[in-house]
Design a protein around this motif. Structure first.
Motif, mmCIF file in Angstrom:
data_model
loop_
_atom_site.group_PDB
_atom_site.id
_atom_site.type_symbol
_atom_site.label_atom_id
_atom_site.label_comp_id
_atom_site.label_asym_id
_atom_site.label_seq_id
_atom_site.Cartn_x
_atom_site.Cartn_y
_atom_site.Cartn_z
ATOM 1 N N VAL A 1 165.717 -20.818 -11.257
ATOM 2 C CA VAL A 1 166.067 -19.695 -12.125
ATOM 3 C C VAL A 1 167.110 -18.799 -11.454
ATOM 4 C CG1 VAL A 1 165.181 -17.630 -13.269
ATOM 5 C CG2 VAL A 1 163.848 -19.747 -13.315
ATOM 6 N N GLU A 2 166.924 -18.522 -10.170
ATOM 7 C CA GLU A 2 167.814 -17.586 -9.486
ATOM 8 C C GLU A 2 169.208 -18.157 -9.242
ATOM 9 O OE1 GLU A 2 165.654 -16.373 -6.017
ATOM 10 O OE2 GLU A 2 164.707 -14.689 -7.078
ATOM 11 N N VAL A 3 169.344 -19.485 -9.177
ATOM 12 C CA VAL A 3 170.693 -20.059 -9.019
ATOM 13 C C VAL A 3 171.385 -20.209 -10.363
ATOM 14 C CG1 VAL A 3 170.070 -21.271 -6.916
ATOM 15 C CG2 VAL A 3 169.883 -22.456 -9.098
ATOM 16 N N GLY A 4 170.709 -19.905 -11.455
ATOM 17 C CA GLY A 4 171.365 -19.826 -12.750
ATOM 18 C C GLY A 4 171.429 -21.105 -13.551
ATOM 19 N N ILE A 5 170.478 -22.029 -13.370
ATOM 20 C CA ILE A 5 170.481 -23.236 -14.191
ATOM 21 C C ILE A 5 169.258 -23.302 -15.102
ATOM 22 C CG2 ILE A 5 171.809 -24.517 -12.470
ATOM 23 C CD1 ILE A 5 169.212 -25.989 -11.736
ATOM 24 N N ALA A 6 168.326 -22.377 -14.950
ATOM 25 C CA ALA A 6 167.130 -22.336 -15.802
ATOM 26 C C ALA A 6 166.732 -20.880 -15.993
ATOM 27 C CB ALA A 6 165.984 -23.134 -15.182
ATOM 28 N N ALA A 7 165.837 -20.646 -16.950
ATOM 29 C CA ALA A 7 165.359 -19.283 -17.224
ATOM 30 C C ALA A 7 163.886 -19.351 -17.597
ATOM 31 C CB ALA A 7 166.165 -18.638 -18.353
ATOM 32 N N TYR A 8 163.175 -18.251 -17.288
ATOM 33 C CA TYR A 8 161.775 -18.148 -17.702
ATOM 34 C C TYR A 8 161.706 -17.834 -19.199
ATOM 35 C CZ TYR A 8 160.449 -17.753 -12.745
ATOM 36 O OH TYR A 8 160.247 -17.985 -11.421
ATOM 37 N N ARG A 9 160.842 -18.534 -19.919
ATOM 38 C CA ARG A 9 160.516 -18.180 -21.300
ATOM 39 C C ARG A 9 158.994 -18.103 -21.369
ATOM 40 N NH1 ARG A 9 163.577 -18.625 -25.760
ATOM 41 N NH2 ARG A 9 165.032 -20.081 -24.778
ATOM 42 N N ASP A 10 158.461 -16.903 -21.094
ATOM 43 C CA ASP A 10 157.028 -16.712 -20.923
ATOM 44 C C ASP A 10 156.373 -16.287 -22.230
ATOM 45 O OD1 ASP A 10 157.207 -17.294 -18.210
ATOM 46 O OD2 ASP A 10 157.661 -15.219 -17.685
ATOM 47 N N SER A 11 155.208 -16.854 -22.485
ATOM 48 C CA SER A 11 154.403 -16.419 -23.625
ATOM 49 C C SER A 11 153.562 -15.218 -23.213
ATOM 50 C CB SER A 11 153.494 -17.562 -24.079
ATOM 51 O OG SER A 11 152.563 -17.900 -23.046
ATOM 52 N N ALA A 12 152.905 -14.612 -24.194
ATOM 53 C CA ALA A 12 152.094 -13.424 -23.910
ATOM 54 C C ALA A 12 150.937 -13.759 -22.976
ATOM 55 C CB ALA A 12 151.568 -12.830 -25.212
ATOM 56 N N SER A 13 150.396 -14.961 -23.128
ATOM 57 C CA SER A 13 149.262 -15.359 -22.283
ATOM 58 C C SER A 13 149.705 -16.017 -20.979
ATOM 59 C CB SER A 13 148.364 -16.339 -23.058
ATOM 60 O OG SER A 13 149.085 -17.525 -23.379
ATOM 61 N N GLY A 14 151.008 -16.310 -20.858
ATOM 62 C CA GLY A 14 151.509 -16.986 -19.671
ATOM 63 C C GLY A 14 151.410 -18.493 -19.753
ATOM 64 N N ARG A 15 150.836 -19.025 -20.860
ATOM 65 C CA ARG A 15 150.688 -20.469 -21.014
ATOM 66 C C ARG A 15 151.992 -21.069 -21.519
ATOM 67 N NH1 ARG A 15 148.752 -24.077 -24.947
ATOM 68 N NH2 ARG A 15 148.558 -22.332 -26.434
ATOM 69 N N ARG A 16 152.304 -22.274 -21.055
ATOM 70 C CA ARG A 16 153.533 -22.952 -21.474
ATOM 71 C C ARG A 16 153.184 -24.007 -22.530
ATOM 72 N NH1 ARG A 16 155.435 -24.028 -15.252
ATOM 73 N NH2 ARG A 16 155.865 -21.836 -14.715
ATOM 74 N N PHE A 17 153.854 -23.945 -23.680
ATOM 75 C CA PHE A 17 153.621 -24.930 -24.734
ATOM 76 C C PHE A 17 154.845 -24.962 -25.648
ATOM 77 C CE2 PHE A 17 152.117 -20.872 -26.293
ATOM 78 C CZ PHE A 17 152.540 -20.827 -27.610
ATOM 79 N N VAL A 18 154.997 -26.080 -26.343
ATOM 80 C CA VAL A 18 156.099 -26.279 -27.283
ATOM 81 C C VAL A 18 155.538 -26.844 -28.573
ATOM 82 C CG1 VAL A 18 158.204 -27.595 -27.772
ATOM 83 C CG2 VAL A 18 157.851 -26.626 -25.506
ATOM 84 N N GLN A 19 155.938 -26.252 -29.709
ATOM 85 C CA GLN A 19 155.565 -26.749 -31.024
ATOM 86 C C GLN A 19 156.834 -27.192 -31.751
ATOM 87 O OE1 GLN A 19 153.393 -23.681 -33.067
ATOM 88 N NE2 GLN A 19 151.688 -23.692 -31.585
ATOM 89 N N ARG A 20 156.758 -28.346 -32.430
ATOM 90 C CA ARG A 20 157.917 -28.912 -33.111
ATOM 91 C C ARG A 20 157.591 -29.178 -34.581
ATOM 92 N NH1 ARG A 20 161.756 -30.847 -29.397
ATOM 93 N NH2 ARG A 20 161.017 -30.768 -27.225
ATOM 94 N N ASP A 21 158.666 -29.202 -35.397
ATOM 95 C CA ASP A 21 158.491 -29.543 -36.805
ATOM 96 C C ASP A 21 158.547 -31.057 -36.997
ATOM 97 O OD1 ASP A 21 161.138 -30.202 -36.525
ATOM 98 O OD2 ASP A 21 161.890 -28.408 -37.541
ATOM 99 N N ARG A 22 158.568 -31.485 -38.231
ATOM 100 C CA ARG A 22 158.541 -32.918 -38.505
ATOM 101 C C ARG A 22 159.810 -33.615 -38.025
ATOM 102 N NH1 ARG A 22 155.956 -33.348 -44.634
ATOM 103 N NH2 ARG A 22 153.903 -32.464 -44.095
ATOM 104 N N GLU A 23 160.928 -32.895 -37.990
ATOM 105 C CA GLU A 23 162.187 -33.468 -37.507
ATOM 106 C C GLU A 23 162.287 -33.481 -35.987
ATOM 107 O OE1 GLU A 23 162.059 -31.218 -39.980
ATOM 108 O OE2 GLU A 23 162.365 -32.704 -41.582
ATOM 109 N N GLY A 24 161.277 -32.940 -35.307
ATOM 110 C CA GLY A 24 161.291 -32.910 -33.850
ATOM 111 C C GLY A 24 161.968 -31.702 -33.256
ATOM 112 N N MET A 25 162.391 -30.740 -34.075
ATOM 113 C CA MET A 25 163.037 -29.529 -33.569
ATOM 114 C C MET A 25 161.983 -28.515 -33.143
ATOM 115 S SD MET A 25 166.090 -30.509 -33.867
ATOM 116 C CE MET A 25 166.966 -28.996 -33.469
ATOM 117 N N ILE A 26 162.304 -27.776 -32.104
ATOM 118 C CA ILE A 26 161.363 -26.783 -31.573
ATOM 119 C C ILE A 26 161.260 -25.605 -32.527
ATOM 120 C CG2 ILE A 26 160.918 -25.178 -29.684
ATOM 121 C CD1 ILE A 26 162.311 -27.082 -27.805
#
Length: 422
Positions: free
Chosen positions: A104-129
């Protein structure tokens, strides 16, 4: 979906983390591919200070990202727990957290934190986030052009430093010879030579030695050429042999046996394809013995059917990742440390391989493992264990390295580049 980058309050915020969060909010993102970004980030890793476990974690995260997330309005968000990453890398969760923070600090990624701190991804039928929380690689996508320029500059600097080191070695030897030939000036030149050694930048050191050598030549030139004239010379026709001989890659000169092999190889160039193949198979053990200078039976058994040209043709992805062609055994040996870091193979395992099968055979096996991991990461979940298993098979006489390399060479160009993943 409207993407928003949020950083939880429990994190210690730094200006670099804030800068990465702003990059993750960029709307004008270039379309790219997962393979292109993976190769680019691995080439840029040394200049960004990413190495060791951080490199391994980056490799896993890139491998887990989806191809469709790197184009259009989508964002490459990866949701994996620190515990699972720790299991994959055989490191503690704290180490994994520090590695992610480094990315993150070298600038190639970023934190995207949820309120609970848990990491998860939900997608639609086309596979888009539709909902995504985890590690976001949008900053790497936003900096695509900048990273390409950075990689080019880094490779140019490495090439300049390599040329400077060669120049330093050559000029140092030349100045030492001049000191022996002209003792009257030796003290002065040795002092200046010693002063130049204090310069840390190799390019500047090469410039200093070049200037010193030029001044030394000007000093002794009248002694060398002052009395030389062309009077009494006779006209002769120079003889120049322009036939290029085949030089075995790991030898700096040709001894009589090597010269015989080179002449035989050169004479076989015009043979029909079938006879040429039979000739190459017959002479391969002799070439290997002369090129490596290693008489260990295991070493000869592994490398006798393997040439550096076969390694060069088979390991296309490896050469693309490191930006250097594997055109000689010495070049392959020089890249061993980098290849080990790419797939998290320890120096201890590499040294064990050298002791078991010899340095050249160990290097060839290492290149094969990295090439396979680069082409099909799902096939090799633990590269170090795979490498050690190949060593054991070599000792038992059951390793057919030439078959693996021929298979990779024949498949080269038919498979798209894929990110290393576990």
């Amino acid at each position: 979906m409207t993407f928003q980058t949020t950083v939880s309050s429990f994190r210690r915020i730094t200006p670099a983390i804030v800068a990465s969060a702003r990059l993750a909010l960029s709307d004008d993102l270039p379309d790219t591919t997962k393979g292109e970004v993976a190769l680019l980030l691995k080439k840029a890793a040394p200049s960004l200070g990413i190495h060791g476990t951080a490199y391994h974690v980056m490799d896993i995260l890139l491998g887990l990202s989806r191809v469709e997330d790197w184009a259009g309005d989508s964002r490459p968000v990866v949701a994996i727990s620190n515990a699972k990453l720790a299991e994959y890398t055989q490191r503690s969760e704290r180490t994994v957290m520090r590695c992610i923070r480094k990315l993150v600090e070298v600038g190639i990624a970023a934190y995207r934190d949820s309120a609970s701190g848990r990491r998860f991804v939900q997608r639609d039928r086309e596979g888009m986030i539709t909902v995504g929380y985890g590690i976001d690689f949008t900053p790497a996508r936003a900096r695509l052009a900048e990273l390409k320029a950075r990689v080019q500059q880094y490779q140019e600097r490495l090439a300049a430093e390599l040329a400077a080191r060669r120049e330093i070695s050559r000029l140092s030897r030349a100045l030492t010879d001049l000191c022996l030939a002209f003792p009257a000036h030796a003290k002065e030149w040795q002092e200046k030579l010693q002063d130049s050694q204090e310069t840390r930048d190799v390019v500047e050191k090469a410039e200093d030695l070049r200037a010193l050598y030029g001044a030394a030549i000007e000093t002794v030139q009248p002694t060398l050429y002052g009395s030389m004239t062309g009077e009494g010379d006779i006209a002769v026709t120079p003889y120049t042999d322009t036939n290029h001989k085949i030089i075995l890659e790991s030898s700096d000169y040709l001894d009589p046996a090597s010269a015989d092999v080179a002449r035989a190889d050169e004479g076989a160039r015009d043979l029909p394809q079938g006879e040429r193949r039979a000739f190459d198979q017959a002479i391969a053990p002799v070439k290997t013995s002369l090129a490596t200078g290693h008489g260990d039976p295991v070493h000869i058994d592994v490398l006798s059917p393997v040439s550096i040209d076969l390694v060069h043709r088979a390991c296309r992805e490896v050469q693309s990742l490191i930006g250097t062609p594997l055109s000689s055994w010495s070049e392959l040996r020089r890249q061993e440390t980098l290849l080990c870091r790419m797939v998290a193979i320890s120096d201890r395992s590499l040294e064990r391989g050298r002791q078991k099968v010899g340095p050249h055979a160990a290097a060839a096996i290492l290149a094969t493992v990295v090439e396979k991991a680069a082409r099909d990461p799902d096939d090799i979940l633990k590269p170090e264990a795979y490498f050690l298993a190949m060593l054991d098979r070599a000792v038992e006489g059951r390793l057919h390295l030439d078959r693996s390399l021929h298979g990779l060479a024949s498949a080269s160009g038919r498979q798209p580049a894929r990110a290393l993943q576990l």
